[in-house]
Scaffold this active site. Structure first.
Site, PDB file in Angstrom:
ATOM      1  N   ASP A  29      95.603  38.766 -49.224  1.00 41.83           N
ATOM      2  CA  ASP A  29      94.184  38.962 -48.934  1.00 41.83           C
ATOM      3  C   ASP A  29      93.962  40.384 -48.432  1.00 41.83           C
ATOM      4  O   ASP A  29      94.756  40.918 -47.648  1.00 41.83           O
ATOM      5  CB  ASP A  29      93.710  37.965 -47.867  1.00 41.83           C
ATOM      6  CG  ASP A  29      93.882  36.525 -48.331  1.00 41.83           C
ATOM      7  OD1 ASP A  29      93.570  36.240 -49.493  1.00 41.83           O
ATOM      8  OD2 ASP A  29      94.336  35.698 -47.520  1.00 41.83           O
ATOM      9  N   ASP A  31      90.956  42.918 -46.741  1.00 46.26           N
ATOM     10  CA  ASP A  31      89.646  43.043 -46.111  1.00 46.26           C
ATOM     11  C   ASP A  31      89.267  44.510 -46.006  1.00 46.26           C
ATOM     12  O   ASP A  31      90.123  45.381 -45.789  1.00 46.26           O
ATOM     13  CB  ASP A  31      89.654  42.424 -44.712  1.00 46.26           C
ATOM     14  CG  ASP A  31      89.918  40.923 -44.747  1.00 46.26           C
ATOM     15  OD1 ASP A  31      89.691  40.305 -45.802  1.00 46.26           O
ATOM     16  OD2 ASP A  31      90.359  40.375 -43.722  1.00 46.26           O
ATOM     17  N   ASP A  85      90.815  41.640 -32.587  1.00 44.89           N
ATOM     18  CA  ASP A  85      91.552  40.812 -31.630  1.00 44.89           C
ATOM     19  C   ASP A  85      92.841  41.468 -31.131  1.00 44.89           C
ATOM     20  O   ASP A  85      92.980  41.807 -29.963  1.00 44.89           O
ATOM     21  CB  ASP A  85      91.820  39.418 -32.211  1.00 44.89           C
ATOM     22  CG  ASP A  85      92.392  39.460 -33.623  1.00 44.89           C
ATOM     23  OD1 ASP A  85      92.819  40.544 -34.085  1.00 44.89           O
ATOM     24  OD2 ASP A  85      92.426  38.405 -34.283  1.00 44.89           O
TER      25      ASP A  85
END
Length: 449
Positions: free
Chosen positions: A62, A64, A141
């Site tokens: 993935d 982003d 985070d």
């Protein structure tokens, strides 16, 4: 000087020759999005887990993108784009089966940012305040997830010390851990999952609030926790994730029934769970299919089994006891993790078929062999081998029975056997055996006189 600017982090720029990221390992779809946004005059960077994994030598699936373009501006650039989310407004750019998630830089101050933010009791319920890349880095985070790959000069920008954490193999939160967990309690699960996946340790300051703030997970949407469960247990590092959840004291907030059963000191149950997760990890690595139904059947088996035995002992019909136990445990679990109905049906079938393996009668054996969930239930029976010698030998019997021709197996089984309600002697008595070939004399003649 603007006070807001004074508090922004100063980036550490790692030039192309000093890092290992190559465009060859970035999906073509992600590169298209990055180049298109740059050509349109926006800043755009590969960000998050993909950058982290590429720097570690991995091959992320993935990708982003973080950009200065707003979601509406992204949509204008890409015809194959859809906007999603209310809590976090995102753009999904779709290329075939691949989705590139594009997020606008998040801001830290609602006063100077564009958009809206809604916070209740420290928890961020909606966050669509746009800002700068420096602010965006502070909103992420973990430090290892706050690095940006710049397609314009192939450098990596590190605003919070992520590169050092990669070298130290440690997960550190950005900002005060308790505050960040209150903003989003799922970050506690993410810490355990990433530590298991990357084989990192969790910084003591990041782990300290788990005991106090773990109960906040009960306020997280159960559907979201289902998705987190799949990321933890069905991506090739489920065994380590399970161990890490236990170590961090978070398992009881996700799977209370599992924790209760393990706390009863059931070594056979622990063996079943850990072997089940190890087998699932192996299947994922080998590219084989896996199903959440089998995973949840493994995790919740101990409580279902114990409840069924308790109710049967108190006079309930065995079939009803198993059905009620399954329904009871699933109802409790779905309050924490929303298991879709299609998986629940399979879980119940796997559990309710277990006592039927003990019924060695001709009709019942063939009926069970023909059941559409036989294979999954049989694999589950094999995992139960540590429960007792009898269960282990039952698994061997059924494994051998499957290899025999229909006629051979039928001839070896009684139409009815007096001990066919779970007595292992029944299985032994009816166990199919291959006929021994008679040894011929040396001269080639038969032994008959």
């Amino acid at each position: 000087m603007n006070p807001k600017a004074r508090n922004q982090p100063v980036p550490h720029r790692i030039p192309r020759e000093q890092h290992t990221i190559s465009r060859k390992n970035i999906s073509k779809a992600a590169l298209r999005v990055l180049y298109r946004l740059n050509e349109a005059g926006y800043n755009a960077y590969l960000v998050g887990g993909a950058v982290r994994d590429l720097l570690l030598g991995g091959h992320p699936k993935d990708f982003d993108v973080a950009t200065s373009a707003t979601p509406d501006e992204v949509k204008k650039l890409f015809r194959n784009c859809r906007l999603i989310g209310r809590r976090f407004r995102l753009a999904h750019v779709v290329y075939g089966n691949e989705i590139i998630e594009v997020a606008t830089f998040r801001g830290t101050s609602e006063e100077q940012g564009e958009g809206d933010r809604h916070i209740v009791d420290g928890r961020i319920l909606r966050d669509n305040v746009w800002g700068t890349i420096e602010e965006d880095a502070l909103r992420r985070d973990f430090r290892v997830n706050a690095m940006y790959y710049d397609i314009s000069d192939f450098s990596v920008r590190d605003y919070v010390g992520g590169i050092q954490d990669l070298k130290d193999r440690v997960l550190r939160l950005i900002g005060d851990p308790a505050t960040r967990y209150r903003e989003d309690p799922v970050r506690m699960l993410r810490a355990a999952r990433l530590a298991a996946k990357l084989d990192f340790r969790i910084d003591p300051e990041a782990a300290a609030p788990f005991a106090e703030l773990g109960p906040l997970l009960s306020s997280v949407a159960s559907a979201r926790l289902f998705d987190e469960s799949l990321k933890m247990f069905l991506t090739g590092h489920g065994f380590k994730s399970f161990r890490m959840l236990e170590q961090c004291g978070l398992l009881k907030f996700m799977f209370p029934a599992t924790m209760r059963a393990l706390m009863r000191g059931d070594k056979a149950l622990r063996s079943l769970i850990e072997h089940g997760l190890e087998n699932t990890d192996t299947r994922v690595v080998d590219g084989k299919s896996v199903t959440p139904a089998f995973l949840f059947a493994v995790l919740l088996w101990g409580e279902v089994r114990d409840l069924a035995h308790t109710w049967a002992t108190h006079g309930k019909d065995a079939g009803e006891a198993w059905s009620r136990a399954a329904a009871h445990v699933i109802a409790e679990q779905c309050q924490r993790v929303a298991i879709p109905r299609r998986f629940i049906i399979t879980m119940e079938e796997i559990w309710l078929l277990q006592p039927r393996f003990e019924q060695i009668q001709r009709k019942k054996v063939f009926r069970l062999l023909a059941h559409p969930r036989f294979r999954a239930a049989f694999d589950f029976l094999l995992l139960r081998a540590a429960e007792s010698t009898a269960i282990g030998e039952l698994g061997q019997w059924w494994g051998h029975a499957q290899q025999l021709p229909h006629e051979t197996l039928a001839a070896s089984l009684p139409l009815y056997h007096a001990g066919s309600t779970g007595d292992l002697d029944s299985a032994r008595a009816a166990a199919p055996h291959k006929r021994k070939r008679r040894r011929k004399p040396a001269d080639g003649k038969s032994g008959a006189s």
